[in-house]
Design a protein around this motif. Structure first.
Motif, PDB file in Angstrom:
ATOM      1  N   HIS A  48       0.841  -1.197   0.000  1.00  0.00           N
ATOM      2  CA  HIS A  48       0.000   0.000   0.000  1.00  0.00           C
ATOM      3  C   HIS A  48       0.879   1.251   0.000  1.00  0.00           C
ATOM      4  O   HIS A  48       1.956   1.251   0.587  1.00  0.00           O
ATOM      5  CB  HIS A  48      -0.889   0.030   1.244  1.00  0.00           C
ATOM      6  N   ASP A  49       0.404   2.302  -0.640  1.00  0.00           N
ATOM      7  CA  ASP A  49       1.133   3.567  -0.579  1.00  0.00           C
ATOM      8  C   ASP A  49       0.696   4.351   0.663  1.00  0.00           C
ATOM      9  O   ASP A  49      -0.052   3.837   1.502  1.00  0.00           O
ATOM     10  CB  ASP A  49       0.962   4.373  -1.880  1.00  0.00           C
ATOM     11  N   GLY A  52      -2.987   4.533   1.378  1.00  0.00           N
ATOM     12  CA  GLY A  52      -3.718   3.283   1.534  1.00  0.00           C
ATOM     13  C   GLY A  52      -4.131   2.652   0.215  1.00  0.00           C
ATOM     14  O   GLY A  52      -4.892   1.696   0.185  1.00  0.00           O
ATOM     15  N   ASN A 117       5.698  -0.611   2.942  1.00  0.00           N
ATOM     16  CA  ASN A 117       4.239  -0.488   2.979  1.00  0.00           C
ATOM     17  C   ASN A 117       3.804   0.785   3.717  1.00  0.00           C
ATOM     18  O   ASN A 117       4.332   1.123   4.770  1.00  0.00           O
ATOM     19  CB  ASN A 117       3.650  -1.713   3.687  1.00  0.00           C
ATOM     20  N   GLY A 118       2.830   1.484   3.128  1.00  0.00           N
ATOM     21  CA  GLY A 118       2.259   2.667   3.771  1.00  0.00           C
ATOM     22  C   GLY A 118       3.086   3.935   3.563  1.00  0.00           C
ATOM     23  O   GLY A 118       2.825   4.945   4.215  1.00  0.00           O
ATOM     24  N   ILE A 179       7.254  -3.980   6.319  1.00  0.00           N
ATOM     25  CA  ILE A 179       6.093  -3.474   7.064  1.00  0.00           C
ATOM     26  C   ILE A 179       6.556  -2.952   8.424  1.00  0.00           C
ATOM     27  O   ILE A 179       7.540  -3.423   8.984  1.00  0.00           O
ATOM     28  CB  ILE A 179       4.981  -4.542   7.241  1.00  0.00           C
ATOM     29  N   GLU A 295       2.471  -9.902   5.416  1.00  0.00           N
ATOM     30  CA  GLU A 295       1.291  -9.312   6.037  1.00  0.00           C
ATOM     31  C   GLU A 295       1.247  -9.733   7.490  1.00  0.00           C
ATOM     32  O   GLU A 295       1.989 -10.617   7.916  1.00  0.00           O
ATOM     33  CB  GLU A 295       0.006  -9.803   5.336  1.00  0.00           C
ATOM     34  N   ARG A 296       0.357  -9.089   8.246  1.00  0.00           N
ATOM     35  CA  ARG A 296       0.152  -9.496   9.624  1.00  0.00           C
ATOM     36  C   ARG A 296      -1.291  -9.965   9.760  1.00  0.00           C
ATOM     37  O   ARG A 296      -2.192  -9.346   9.199  1.00  0.00           O
ATOM     38  CB  ARG A 296       0.429  -8.308  10.551  1.00  0.00           C
TER      39      ARG A 296
END
Ligand SMILES: *[C@@H]1O[C@H](CO)[C@@H](O)[C@H](O)[C@H]1NC(C)=O
Ligand SMILES: *[C@@H]1O[C@H](CO)[C@@H](O)[C@H](O)[C@H]1NC(C)=O
Ligand SMILES: *[C@@H]1O[C@H](CO)[C@@H](O)[C@H](O)[C@H]1NC(C)=O
Ligand SMILES: *[C@@H]1O[C@H](CO)[C@@H](O)[C@H](O)[C@H]1NC(C)=O
Ligand SMILES: *[C@@H]1O[C@H](CO)[C@@H](O)[C@H](O)[C@H]1NC(C)=O
Ligand SMILES: *[C@@H]1O[C@H](CO)[C@@H](O)[C@H](O)[C@H]1NC(C)=O
Length: 364
Positions: A48-49, A52, A117-118, A179, A295-296
């Motif tokens: 994801h940027d 989001g 991510n983010g 992440i 991912e979590r």
């Protein structure tokens, strides 16, 4: 991308994961998918940027293996539309147009950059030692800013020690996106390592087993002692490997493994920890396990690492946060015992196969 034993096409799928690591009852349902046939879209990474939005990072390859080959680094927006149905929701994933990630000093084979991510930040992968940890800020993925130099750069002595020690016997590179860890002070990601087959499999080099024995080895220490010229390059030659069942099977010309690493969330984003290499379960041990997603999941925040097995099967490996902490070694400690950097299987790991039953549009 299943180029070797499949449809010669890439697949973009929307998958719902359910279940928990402790119970072992973990299911994956395919909610929709789309074949991507126009180009070779291998080695994608989803992230994801900062707004989001979902993106796909891809190094698009040009040219043939064994000939002149190069790749161009790009991002594509991923859009997913879902509709409710009496059964599982049906989803359709689509790609937007490509955006070029331009770095003036790119090499012909530049791949495996690491999106965070983010954010709009991404690490550059220096093949081999992996560092100095070098970072781009693309500003926005809608209109990425071209780069002539890195936005940030953190050089630890580890990286030059690594190159001096291993040459090309052992190479580290990017794998999954990074992440943010709970607490927000550090990022975590899974990289991939490439290991000279003579490090782990004495049978891969004629005569080597006479010197070091036939058993599978954990690291490259014996090669470092034996012969400096082996550090030069990995021979492109598959070999036959006798697995635990006693049967002979074909092994890729190099061993791939996974490793975890951690870096600080503030400038200059120093890499602080690294794990030894590890191998998730892989029947037949062809030699290629390749991490692509992180991912979590669930209340405990288990890490879900998606990886490709032998370029044939998509799988997910679940690790608890405690397992992850246990695997992390401070970079300075690893540097002191570098020749012992090893590749092991994980006793507590479960590789959950994603058996994608595509005809029915859902799978277990
Ligand atoms: C290749 O695919 C076929 C069926 O599509 C399967 O029977 C065979 O086991 C596969 N080979 C490998 C090496 O996975
Ligand atoms: C596993 O989970 C599925 C769906 O969540 C459920 O239907 C099934 O009964 C569970 N199986 C076991 C053995 O717990
Ligand atoms: C990835 O970033 C998005 C925000 O863009 C955030 O909602 C999501 O929780 C992040 N994922 C992880 C695993 O940290
Ligand atoms: C990255 O660039 C954007 C746009 O120039 C800026 O707003 C942002 O603060 C930068 N990120 C970092 C971590 O410096
Ligand atoms: C990183 O530091 C080492 C000394 O620890 C030095 O030899 C090397 O040239 C530096 N690398 C870069 C790219 O600046
Ligand atoms: C090993 O090979 C034998 C003979 O080809 C076969 O019957 C057996 O199933 C194989 N075992 C495994 C674990 O692949």
């Amino acid at each position: 991308m299943d180029a070797w034993n499949g449809t010669l096409a890439n697949l973009l799928a929307v998958i719902r994961l359910r279940g928990r690591r402790e119970t072992g009852n973990f299911t994956a349902a395919v909610l929709g998918y789309r074949y991507l046939n126009e180009f070779n879209y291998e080695d994608g990474r989803l992230f994801h940027d900062q707004h989001g939005r979902l993106f796909l990072y891809l190094s698009l390859p040009f040219g043939k293996y064994g000939g002149a080959r190069a790749s161009v680094n790009t991002v594509f927006r991923v859009m997913i539309t879902c509709r409710r149905t009496p059964g599982p929701n049906k989803c359709d994933p689509r790609l937007g147009p490509p955006r070029l990630l331009r770095y003036d000093h790119s090499l012909a084979w530049d791949k495996n950059w690491v999106p965070w991510n983010g954010t709009s930040l991404m690490s550059y992968s220096h093949y081999g030692p992996f560092g100095p940890h070098s970072v781009f800020n693309w500003s926005t993925y809608r209109d990425p800013m071209p780069h002539a130099r890195f936005y940030s750069f953190a050089n630890e002595t580890f990286f030059s020690t690594f190159s001096r020690t291993f040459g090309r016997l052992l190479q580290l590179s990017g794998g999954t996106p990074a992440i943010l860890e709970p607490g927000g002070k550090s990022y975590i990601a899974v990289g991939h390592l490439r290991v000279h087959p003579g490090c782990l499999h004495p049978e891969s080099i004629p005569g080597l087993d006479k010197v070091v024995g036939k058993d599978v080895r954990l690291n490259c220490a014996h090669l470092l002692r034996l012969d400096a010229h082996l550090k030069g390059a990995i021979p492109f030659q598959t070999f036959m490997f006798r697995g635990p069942s006693g049967n002979l099977s074909k092994h890729y010309h190099v061993d791939y493994g996974l490793f975890l690493y951690r870096f600080r969330a503030g400038p200059p984003y120093t890499i602080t920890h690294l794990s030894h290499g590890f191998l998730p379960p892989s029947e037949g041990h062809f030699g290629i396990v390749f991490p692509s997603g992180l991912e979590r999941l669930g209340r405990r925040g288990d890490y879900a690492i998606s990886y490709g097995d032998a370029d044939q099967v998509a799988r997910i490996l679940l690790l608890s946060p405690a397992d992850v902490d246990m695997l992390m070694v401070p970079l300075s400690v690893m540097e002191k015992r570098l020749a012992g950097l090893s590749v092991c299987t994980l006793p507590f790991a479960e590789g959950v196969p994603l058996a994608l039953r595509l005809q029915s549009g859902q799978g277990r």
